[in-house]
Write an enzyme that holds these catalytic residues in place. Structure first.
Site, PDB file in Angstrom:
ATOM      1  N   SER A  68       0.819  -1.221   0.000  1.00 37.52           N
ATOM      2  CA  SER A  68       0.000   0.000   0.000  1.00 37.52           C
ATOM      3  C   SER A  68       0.853   1.272   0.000  1.00 37.52           C
ATOM      4  CB  SER A  68      -0.946  -0.013   1.194  1.00 37.52           C
ATOM      5  OG  SER A  68      -0.216  -0.151   2.398  1.00 37.52           O
ATOM      6  N   THR A  78       7.008   4.128   1.329  1.00 35.55           N
ATOM      7  CA  THR A  78       6.673   5.445   0.764  1.00 35.55           C
ATOM      8  C   THR A  78       6.487   6.479   1.869  1.00 35.55           C
ATOM      9  OG1 THR A  78       5.632   4.486  -1.177  1.00 35.55           O
ATOM     10  CG2 THR A  78       4.967   6.730  -0.597  1.00 35.55           C
ATOM     11  N   TRP A 115       7.760   6.859   4.528  1.00 37.52           N
ATOM     12  CA  TRP A 115       8.996   7.294   5.180  1.00 37.52           C
ATOM     13  C   TRP A 115       9.892   8.130   4.262  1.00 37.52           C
ATOM     14  CZ3 TRP A 115      11.758   4.105   9.409  1.00 37.52           C
ATOM     15  CH2 TRP A 115      10.834   3.668  10.350  1.00 37.52           C
ATOM     16  N   GLY A 122      13.087  12.795   0.854  1.00 35.90           N
ATOM     17  CA  GLY A 122      13.632  13.641  -0.213  1.00 35.90           C
ATOM     18  C   GLY A 122      12.590  14.164  -1.174  1.00 35.90           C
ATOM     19  N   GLU A 154      19.850  16.862  -5.154  1.00 34.70           N
ATOM     20  CA  GLU A 154      20.422  15.709  -4.451  1.00 34.70           C
ATOM     21  C   GLU A 154      21.606  15.180  -5.244  1.00 34.70           C
ATOM     22  OE1 GLU A 154      17.262  12.941  -3.519  1.00 34.70           O
ATOM     23  OE2 GLU A 154      16.194  14.456  -2.367  1.00 34.70           O
ATOM     24  N   ASP A 182       9.237  -9.247   1.224  1.00 37.02           N
ATOM     25  CA  ASP A 182       8.184 -10.245   0.994  1.00 37.02           C
ATOM     26  C   ASP A 182       7.924 -10.493  -0.493  1.00 37.02           C
ATOM     27  OD1 ASP A 182       7.894 -10.188   3.766  1.00 37.02           O
ATOM     28  OD2 ASP A 182       6.342  -8.642   3.667  1.00 37.02           O
ATOM     29  N   HIS A 228      22.279   4.120   2.245  1.00 35.00           N
ATOM     30  CA  HIS A 228      22.164   5.580   2.314  1.00 35.00           C
ATOM     31  C   HIS A 228      23.303   6.082   3.186  1.00 35.00           C
ATOM     32  CE1 HIS A 228      20.660   9.614   2.793  1.00 35.00           C
ATOM     33  NE2 HIS A 228      19.694   9.352   1.922  1.00 35.00           N
ATOM     34  N   ARG A 248      25.475   8.239  -4.450  1.00 42.58           N
ATOM     35  CA  ARG A 248      25.402   7.652  -3.110  1.00 42.58           C
ATOM     36  C   ARG A 248      26.397   6.551  -2.811  1.00 42.58           C
ATOM     37  NH1 ARG A 248      19.109   7.174  -1.804  1.00 42.58           N
ATOM     38  NH2 ARG A 248      18.909   9.424  -1.703  1.00 42.58           N
ATOM     39  N   HIS A 254      19.285   0.959   2.514  1.00 41.65           N
ATOM     40  CA  HIS A 254      18.233   1.925   2.194  1.00 41.65           C
ATOM     41  C   HIS A 254      17.325   1.472   1.055  1.00 41.65           C
ATOM     42  CE1 HIS A 254      16.426   5.881   1.881  1.00 41.65           C
ATOM     43  NE2 HIS A 254      16.808   6.005   0.622  1.00 41.65           N
ATOM     44  N   ARG A 267      20.961   3.359  -7.833  1.00 42.85           N
ATOM     45  CA  ARG A 267      19.816   4.236  -8.088  1.00 42.85           C
ATOM     46  C   ARG A 267      20.182   5.697  -7.888  1.00 42.85           C
ATOM     47  NH1 ARG A 267      15.461   6.294  -4.520  1.00 42.85           N
ATOM     48  NH2 ARG A 267      16.975   5.779  -2.935  1.00 42.85           N
ATOM     49  N   LEU A 288      10.284   7.064  -6.440  1.00 38.97           N
ATOM     50  CA  LEU A 288       8.855   7.394  -6.341  1.00 38.97           C
ATOM     51  C   LEU A 288       8.292   7.639  -7.743  1.00 38.97           C
ATOM     52  CD1 LEU A 288       8.975   9.728  -3.193  1.00 38.97           C
ATOM     53  CD2 LEU A 288       8.056   7.406  -3.293  1.00 38.97           C
TER      54      LEU A 288
HETATM   55  C1  SIN Z   1      16.634  11.028   0.907  1.00 41.28           C
HETATM   56  O1  SIN Z   1      15.818  11.865   1.233  1.00 41.28           O
HETATM   57  O2  SIN Z   1      17.830  11.144   1.063  1.00 41.28           O
HETATM   58  C2  SIN Z   1      16.119   9.768   0.295  1.00 41.28           C
HETATM   59  C3  SIN Z   1      15.722   9.990  -1.073  1.00 41.28           C
HETATM   60  C4  SIN Z   1      15.825   8.727  -1.858  1.00 41.28           C
HETATM   61  O3  SIN Z   1      16.318   7.723  -1.339  1.00 41.28           O
HETATM   62  O4  SIN Z   1      15.477   8.743  -3.028  1.00 41.28           O
END
Ligand code: SIN
Length: 530
Positions: free
Chosen positions: A11, A41, A43, A46, A116, A218, A239, A285, A346, A381, A387
């Site tokens: 969800s 999501t 949580w 960014g 970012e 899962d 992360h 990252r 992460h 990534r 998202l």
């Molecule tokens: C973050 O806010 O650093 C996470 C953003 C992400 O992992 O895409």
């Protein structure tokens, strides 16, 4: 047996977006193992990377994504997701999603775009530092009381039902799923020809993670057991900056903090990123996480520090209210003190291998969001791309499944057989195995790997797997036991994929093969249960 046109498991952004579209065409069950709002999501801090400004272009976003992905991104996936993104964002905005705006030079307002690591432009749409919460709020408002969506909270998927397992002489297809109702302990049978995994990732496979407790891999485990192809599980993104505090578990300090000028300091207060990469704090990252890991190992310190005190306090408080408040409650005033941080697991860049419509290799099975491997992320990534992927793939999976939906075949699915099982009387074994898996993954399958450590992990996981299977067959199933079963499966997949990649690329770094080997490994790692 209950029948639905669509069964969605999970969800978060992908699952709820799909469910809302699918409900226009038929009945939908949304199965979620805790509350509806419990997802990765929710949580996300960014934001959503998407080309919206005149200074940005699709080609730049594509180039940044490909560069982060270290040669393994599928360019068609990157192009599709980047170029279809703006239309999906417009839908989200039309539903009532708020993104931060600021004054524009012409006196109007414009989107306040965040920056970012790895992005050559400001392109991250956000709602303060709680973008995920705002996404969930928006989608849940639409789902609430929707006449065609049945929400099954506290229900956990046990296994998919496939025609292969049922012994039908036809192409192996996913035709339903068994789900455990945690309240009653009963297992229900759901029948559907469109089964959508949107279960997020597997951060809990590691001892330290930025993920919520629900992230136990899962979806990958379910798809694996059903016979679908899994890809690139060695690429687990760490992360660089998770809050290091004895009383606060899994709290992310968003990369946006570095995007707004936050700098990394070692235990003696000195900057160190310039020694590791010319982009310093805004390098991709994998580079920043490895640099922090190296600094901690070199100095023996337990953490490094992220310092945003160079920015005005008012700016910090209004741009990062959630981080500010959470740190303050833990005794850290981020407007005056650097924040102690460590890298933590992460994001799962691999997953259930799908095409650009989210279709897995097994008929009747779709996977969207973090659980899937579409080719967007490659070996690493790009921040805030996920998202966007969830939104775009939810739409494309809906289009595909709605377009080609043949009339439902009348399978009569067998009920779940509990067998001669008794209640689990040794919870301590479950919690011990949980901790053992997470600790060994952290110690042996972390940011820097070696063959020897990976082999050690593989051997231990084989023993744990046998023990968990014994539990699974001999005791009444519970959510904890099912999560443990999934965790051990996914951990083994990460290790097996890592062992098979004899090179270093993106997030997979091994001291035994420190360089990339394009001749042999410029390809996805795929695994399928035989
Ligand atoms: C973050 O806010 O650093 C996470 C953003 C992400 O992992 O895409």
């Amino acid at each position: 047996m209950r029948e639905f046109d669509y069964v969605v498991i999970g969800s978060g952004i992908a699952g709820l977006s799909f469910a809302l579209k699918a409900a226009e065409k038929g009945s939908v069950a949304v199965v979620t193992k805790r509350g509806l709002a419990d997802s990765n999501t929710a949580w996300a801090q960014g934001g959503i990377a998407c080309v919206t400004s005149e200074e940005d272009t699709f080609d730049l976003h594509i180039a940044d994504t490909l560069a982060a992905g270290a040669g393994l991104c599928h360019e068609d996936a990157v192009r599709t997701i980047v170029t279809e993104g703006p239309a999906r964002i417009a839908e989200l905005t039309a539903m009532g999603m708020h993104f931060d705006r600021r004054g524009a030079p012409n006196g109007d307002t414009e989107l306040d775009l965040g920056r970012e690591g790895g992005h050559s432009k400001r392109r991250v749409l956000h709602f303060r530092d709680s973008t995920g919460m705002e996404i969930e709020r928006t989608l849940l408002e639409q789902v609430a009381d929707h006449p065609r969506i049945e929400v099954m909270e506290n229900h956990m998927a046990v296994d998919f039902i496939t025609t292969g397992k049922l012994g039908y002489a036809m192409e192996n297809s996913c035709v339903g799923v068994y789900v455990l109702d945690e309240a009653t302990g009963e297992v229900e049978t759901l029948r559907s020809d469109v089964n959508v995994l949107a279960t997020g990732g597997c951060g809990k496979v590691y001892l330290y993670t930025t993920n919520p407790d629900v992230a136990t891999g899962d979806g990958v485990a379910l798809a694996w057991r059903a016979g679908a192809t899994i890809a690139n599980m060695e690429f687990i993104q760490f992360h660089p900056t998770c809050l290091f505090h004895p009383k606060v578990k899994s709290f992310l300090i968003s990369e946006a903090v570095r995007g707004e000028g936050g700098v990394l300091l070692d235990a003696r207060g000195r900057r160190f990123m310039e020694r590791h990469n010319p982009q310093r704090e805004l390098a991709p990252r994998d580079i920043v996480a490895r640099a922090i890991d190296a600094e901690m190992k070199r100095s023996g310190s337990k953490c490094v520090f992220l310092d945003i005190t160079g920015k005005p306090a008012d700016f910090v408080k209004s741009r990062f209210p959630n981080i500010y408040e959470t740190c303050l409650k833990s005794g850290i005033d981020i407007t005056r003190q650097p924040i102690p941080v460590v890298p933590a697991a992460h994001y799962q860049c691999g997953g259930v291998k799908t095409d650009l419509n989210g279709e897995a290799s097994l008929r009747g099975l779709f996977a969207i969001g973090e659980v899937a491997c579409t080719g967007l992320h490659g070996a690493n990534r790009l921040a805030s791309n996920s998202l966007l992927e969830g939104l775009v793939l939810a739409h494309n999976a809906f289009e595909k499944s709605a377009r080609n939906r043949p009339p439902r075949v009348a399978f009569n699915l067998p009920e779940w057989l509990p067998g001669q099982v008794t209640d689990v009387d040794e919870m301590v074994v479950i919690s011990h195995n949980w901790e053992e898996i997470r600790r060994l993954m952290w110690d042996y399958v972390g940011i820097v790997r070696t063959d020897k450590r990976l082999q050690r992990a593989a051997t231990r996981l084989r023993n744990l797997h046998a023990e968990v299977q014994e539990f699974y067959w001999n005791f009444k199933i519970t959510t904890d036991l099912l999560e443990l079963r999934n965790l051990v499966t996914v951990a083994s997949l990460v290790v097996d994929c890592a062992l098979s990649r004899k090179e270093s690329r993106g997030l997979h770094f091994t001291l035994d093969y420190p360089e990339p080997d394009a001749a042999k490994f410029l390809r996805d790692t795929t695994m399928r249960r035989t």
